[in-house]
Design a protein around this motif. Structure first.
Motif, PDB file in Angstrom:
ATOM      1  N   SER A  15      46.259  12.367  91.680  1.00 25.56           N
ATOM      2  CA  SER A  15      45.265  12.115  92.719  1.00 25.56           C
ATOM      3  C   SER A  15      45.956  11.641  93.992  1.00 25.56           C
ATOM      4  O   SER A  15      47.123  11.226  93.978  1.00 25.56           O
ATOM      5  CB  SER A  15      44.269  11.061  92.241  1.00 25.56           C
ATOM      6  OG  SER A  15      44.928   9.812  92.080  1.00 25.56           O
ATOM      7  N   PHE A  16      45.187  11.644  95.084  1.00 26.99           N
ATOM      8  CA  PHE A  16      45.780  11.175  96.339  1.00 26.99           C
ATOM      9  C   PHE A  16      46.154   9.698  96.281  1.00 26.99           C
ATOM     10  O   PHE A  16      47.223   9.327  96.786  1.00 26.99           O
ATOM     11  CB  PHE A  16      44.835  11.445  97.512  1.00 26.99           C
ATOM     12  CG  PHE A  16      45.377  10.936  98.812  1.00 26.99           C
ATOM     13  CD1 PHE A  16      46.435  11.582  99.432  1.00 26.99           C
ATOM     14  CD2 PHE A  16      44.864   9.783  99.398  1.00 26.99           C
ATOM     15  CE1 PHE A  16      46.974  11.100 100.618  1.00 26.99           C
ATOM     16  CE2 PHE A  16      45.386   9.295 100.577  1.00 26.99           C
ATOM     17  CZ  PHE A  16      46.450   9.951 101.192  1.00 26.99           C
ATOM     18  N   LYS A  84      43.809  18.782 100.663  1.00 30.66           N
ATOM     19  CA  LYS A  84      44.024  18.225  99.334  1.00 30.66           C
ATOM     20  C   LYS A  84      42.830  17.442  98.809  1.00 30.66           C
ATOM     21  O   LYS A  84      42.846  16.991  97.669  1.00 30.66           O
ATOM     22  CB  LYS A  84      45.263  17.313  99.342  1.00 30.66           C
ATOM     23  CG  LYS A  84      46.581  18.082  99.365  1.00 30.66           C
ATOM     24  CD  LYS A  84      47.754  17.137  99.275  1.00 30.66           C
ATOM     25  CE  LYS A  84      49.053  17.891  99.060  1.00 30.66           C
ATOM     26  NZ  LYS A  84      49.162  18.520  97.742  1.00 30.66           N
ATOM     27  N   VAL A  85      41.802  17.242  99.626  1.00 34.72           N
ATOM     28  CA  VAL A  85      40.633  16.485  99.182  1.00 34.72           C
ATOM     29  C   VAL A  85      39.381  17.340  99.326  1.00 34.72           C
ATOM     30  O   VAL A  85      39.310  18.244 100.151  1.00 34.72           O
ATOM     31  CB  VAL A  85      40.469  15.164  99.981  1.00 34.72           C
ATOM     32  CG1 VAL A  85      41.633  14.239  99.725  1.00 34.72           C
ATOM     33  CG2 VAL A  85      40.329  15.445 101.465  1.00 34.72           C
ATOM     34  N   LYS A  86      38.385  17.038  98.511  1.00 38.65           N
ATOM     35  CA  LYS A  86      37.115  17.749  98.547  1.00 38.65           C
ATOM     36  C   LYS A  86      36.104  16.939  99.354  1.00 38.65           C
ATOM     37  O   LYS A  86      36.124  15.708  99.341  1.00 38.65           O
ATOM     38  CB  LYS A  86      36.583  17.970  97.130  1.00 38.65           C
ATOM     39  CG  LYS A  86      37.559  18.672  96.191  1.00 38.65           C
ATOM     40  CD  LYS A  86      37.878  20.089  96.648  1.00 38.65           C
ATOM     41  CE  LYS A  86      38.798  20.785  95.647  1.00 38.65           C
ATOM     42  NZ  LYS A  86      39.176  22.141  96.103  1.00 38.65           N
ATOM     43  N   LYS A  90      35.247  13.077 103.503  1.00 39.21           N
ATOM     44  CA  LYS A  90      36.538  12.574 103.043  1.00 39.21           C
ATOM     45  C   LYS A  90      37.674  13.291 103.760  1.00 39.21           C
ATOM     46  O   LYS A  90      38.673  12.677 104.155  1.00 39.21           O
ATOM     47  CB  LYS A  90      36.675  12.769 101.536  1.00 39.21           C
ATOM     48  CG  LYS A  90      35.836  11.819 100.694  1.00 39.21           C
ATOM     49  CD  LYS A  90      36.127  12.039  99.223  1.00 39.21           C
ATOM     50  CE  LYS A  90      35.311  11.090  98.348  1.00 39.21           C
ATOM     51  NZ  LYS A  90      35.573  11.330  96.913  1.00 39.21           N
ATOM     52  N   ARG A  91      37.512  14.594 103.935  1.00 45.69           N
ATOM     53  CA  ARG A  91      38.556  15.373 104.591  1.00 45.69           C
ATOM     54  C   ARG A  91      38.742  14.922 106.033  1.00 45.69           C
ATOM     55  O   ARG A  91      39.868  14.749 106.511  1.00 45.69           O
ATOM     56  CB  ARG A  91      38.205  16.859 104.530  1.00 45.69           C
ATOM     57  CG  ARG A  91      39.306  17.779 105.033  1.00 45.69           C
ATOM     58  CD  ARG A  91      38.933  19.241 104.902  1.00 45.69           C
ATOM     59  NE  ARG A  91      38.779  19.616 103.504  1.00 45.69           N
ATOM     60  CZ  ARG A  91      37.647  20.011 102.962  1.00 45.69           C
ATOM     61  NH1 ARG A  91      36.539  20.077 103.696  1.00 45.69           N
ATOM     62  NH2 ARG A  91      37.577  20.345 101.698  1.00 45.69           N
ATOM     63  N   LEU A  94      40.434  11.407 106.078  1.00 49.82           N
ATOM     64  CA  LEU A  94      41.843  11.461 105.725  1.00 49.82           C
ATOM     65  C   LEU A  94      42.667  12.091 106.840  1.00 49.82           C
ATOM     66  O   LEU A  94      43.766  11.623 107.161  1.00 49.82           O
ATOM     67  CB  LEU A  94      42.026  12.250 104.421  1.00 49.82           C
ATOM     68  CG  LEU A  94      43.432  12.267 103.839  1.00 49.82           C
ATOM     69  CD1 LEU A  94      43.944  10.858 103.595  1.00 49.82           C
ATOM     70  CD2 LEU A  94      43.468  13.074 102.550  1.00 49.82           C
TER      71      LEU A  94
END
Length: 349
Positions: A15-16, A84-86, A90-91, A94
């Motif tokens: 995970s991140f 890298k994120v859904k 969130k995208r 980040l």
């Protein structure tokens, strides 16, 4: 060259938050090690590779005591992390945080090295001064890829006699590099090229390689796709020259659109024709006459290019000559000279 290894486990497939913890742990260990070494050696220059960009702060003590710091932007962190994120929120968050740390990091260093014009353009748009950047491409290293290993140019169609027509991919095997697109294209091209084969080698994400194996069986082309174990660098030339056409099927996303793949330089240097996604980065390096550019959203586009090059060996020959010409100004020796000049200027030697 001296290599100092640090006790850090990498978690690229996790995970991140796991990845971030890994980065922070490495930052602290690297800062301690670099400080110790600098006290003994008093370095003129500390060259830091991203990702992440904030690893430049491991060189805080050398910076305070007069060393020059280089940040090497091999990947643009905001664009990479945003895929890298859904989830849109969130995208966006980040990417904003990644852009902020990039701004702090590029402001901290004396100079920035980057690996292509798309990356340079983005950094310029985000406020990095032009005179603070130097482009040094990841060229094909001649001792690993000797020019005398170049195969002869294709002059006739020998594949109709039963010899396989081999596509090849070498490099990291993850979703964003689009091997599933290549496999679907092979399934579409096999009825036209019965002896077609796709050879794949490289380090892979386990879940994605399992997906690719299942996909080949589902499409009924198991005998046309060969997954090789990762091979040593010194054997990579053998893998490249054994095939007929290299394929670079990168996906259509904001990060992949910026990538100048080193594998394309290696293919061009060793006179292998290239089928590739028509990304902005690839088009900035190669002319349309040098590479068979395809639509990364359509496997049919890649299948058409495979069939066309299979049927026209003279086109393959002309493509490799032109791609080699396009690559000529960015050979390893010229990039090495540019790097030496940068080090001399920063150290005032």
């Amino acid at each position: 060259m001296h290599v100092y290894r640090l006790p850090v486990s990498r978690h690229y497939a996790g995970s991140f938050p796991d990845l971030l913890r890994c980065w922070l742990c490495f930052l602290l260990l690297a800062a301690w090690k670099v400080t110790q070494l600098h006290i003994k050696r008093r370095y003129n220059i500390v060259h830091v590779h991203n990702i992440p960009d904030f690893l430049v702060f491991s060189a805080l003590f050398p910076r305070i005591t007069g060393a020059k710091i280089i940040l090497d932007v091999q990947d643009v962190t905001p664009e990479l992390l945003s895929i890298k994120v859904k989830g849109a929120r969130k995208r966006a968050l980040l990417k904003q945080l990644a852009t902020w740390q990039e701004r702090l990091s590029t402001g901290f260093v004396d100079h920035i090295v980057t690996v292509g014009w798309p990356f340079e353009r983005l950094l310029l748009q985000r406020g990095v001064p032009c005179d603070k950047m130097t482009i040094i491409l990841n060229s094909a290293y001649p001792p690993l890829f000797p020019i005398e290993r170049r195969p002869p140019l294709p002059t006739e169609d020998v594949h109709r006699e039963g010899r396989p027509f081999i596509l090849m991919y070498h490099g990291t095997i993850v979703e964003r590099y689009g091997l599933d697109i290549a496999i679907r294209a092979v399934a579409l091209a096999v009825p036209h090229i019965p002896h077609l084969r796709l050879d794949i080698t490289g380090a892979s994400a386990p879940a994605y390689i399992d997906f690719l194996r299942e996909l080949t069986e589902e499409l009924g082309i198991g005998e046309h796709v060969v997954f090789h174990e990762p091979i040593p660098l010194e054997e990579l030339t053998d893998f490249i020259v054994h095939g007929d056409v290299g394929i670079v099927p990168y996906r259509n996303d904001p990060f992949a659109d910026l990538l100048l793949p080193t594998k394309a330089y290696e293919l061009a240097w060793l006179h292998r024709p290239i089928i590739a996604s028509g990304t902005s980065a690839m088009r900035s390096m190669f002319r349309p006459e040098s590479v068979a550019f395809c639509d990364p959203t359509r496997p049919e586009s890649f299948a058409d290019a495979i069939i066309d090059l299979y049927r026209h060996p003279e086109k393959r020959a002309s493509m490799v000559v032109r791609a080699s010409e396009d690559y000529e100004p960015y050979r390893w020796e010229l990039m090495a000279k540019r790097y030496e000049q940068l080090l001399a200027a920063l150290s005032k030697r």
